[in-house]
Design an enzyme around this catalytic site. Sequence first.
Site, PDB file in Angstrom:
ATOM      1  N   GLY A   1       3.915   2.065  11.288  1.00 32.82           N
ATOM      2  CA  GLY A   1       2.975   1.400  12.182  1.00 32.82           C
ATOM      3  C   GLY A   1       2.703   2.237  13.418  1.00 32.82           C
ATOM      4  O   GLY A   1       2.418   3.433  13.336  1.00 32.82           O
TER       5      GLY A   1
ATOM      6  N   GLY B   1       4.220   5.791  13.985  1.00 34.02           N
ATOM      7  CA  GLY B   1       3.835   6.946  13.196  1.00 34.02           C
ATOM      8  C   GLY B   1       4.340   6.886  11.785  1.00 34.02           C
ATOM      9  O   GLY B   1       4.215   5.875  11.090  1.00 34.02           O
TER      10      GLY B   1
ATOM     11  N   GLY C   1      -1.917   1.330   5.729  1.00 35.19           N
ATOM     12  CA  GLY C   1      -0.942   2.064   4.929  1.00 35.19           C
ATOM     13  C   GLY C   1      -1.584   2.757   3.741  1.00 35.19           C
ATOM     14  O   GLY C   1      -1.210   3.881   3.382  1.00 35.19           O
ATOM     15  N   ASP C   2      -2.556   2.097   3.121  1.00 35.98           N
ATOM     16  CA  ASP C   2      -3.275   2.701   2.003  1.00 35.98           C
ATOM     17  C   ASP C   2      -4.044   3.936   2.470  1.00 35.98           C
ATOM     18  O   ASP C   2      -4.075   4.968   1.788  1.00 35.98           O
ATOM     19  CB  ASP C   2      -4.253   1.700   1.396  1.00 35.98           C
ATOM     20  CG  ASP C   2      -3.605   0.363   1.087  1.00 35.98           C
ATOM     21  OD1 ASP C   2      -2.388   0.345   0.795  1.00 35.98           O
ATOM     22  OD2 ASP C   2      -4.298  -0.658   1.164  1.00 35.98           O
TER      23      ASP C   2
END
Length: 316
Positions: free
Chosen positions: A229, A232, A258-259
Amino acid sequence: MIVTLTANPSLDRTVTLQGTLRLGAVQTASDVREDAGGKGINVTRVLRGSGVESRAVLPLDPEDPFAVALRAAGVTAAPVAVHGAARANLTIADPEGVTTKINLPGVTRTAEDAAALIDAVVAACAGARWLVLAGSIPPGLSESFYVDVIRAVRAAGAPAPRIAVDTSGAALRAAVESGAPDLIKPNEDELAELAGVTLDPGAPLPEQVAAIATRLVPARVGSAFVTLGGDGAVLVTADGAWHGTPPPTRVRSTVGAGDSSLAGFLIAEERGAGPEECLRSGIRYGSAAAALPGTQAPTPTDLLPGDVPVRALDHP
């Protein structure tokens, strides 16, 4: 070519409120949008937006309106005909970027659906450099479904692509224990759950994550790219461990970030970058996604200015 598999796609509806979410209250939305979603589809959208060829394998009912959203997103798809519409996931975001997400379980799939998906992935992987297995496994399929996919692809005869896995819980555990993936991309909580440990809030997060990941790399997985998040991400390979810090980001929605990080990592790897630059690229794309509303796929023009410092971590 990078192939993605989304076994449990979703129509992502994002509602942006005018103020902070208040439970039990009636509130007004300032915006609403719909995107063709599911983790693998999100990865393909980002890859294609950056000029990397990608094909998305997914189950799709020929009568499902999801097909319209998929075409609108410009996704090159290899759909497998099934019965039952894709699930709809709801995200509620406030003006500060705080999101509340409600995910539906999806349609129950059959053994015949699983076999058809595996056959489609094997066919799509001919000549591919990477296969990305991403997202939850739909009801009805075994938690080892991704392991079945990995084995089928590697047994197909042609040179097999490298395999990245981005899932959680039992599906991630099965893939790590029996699938020997080349890359996993959990967040810190998913990694801790996988390892059966509890993170210490008083200790530096990157160092904790690196220590956990080195228990898996390279014994069970080739490398681990762990997103943190706002802190980093950490990359652990057989040769080292690194932590990267994101540029200043005004967060609007974390859905799909995240993707996008995984896609950014693969974009750099596809272009021959080393581990530090792959880490840097993954962080840049994840930050860009977080700065966009809904489940939008960031393009190179969306990448945020500012440095992404990368430092080496102690590596046993």
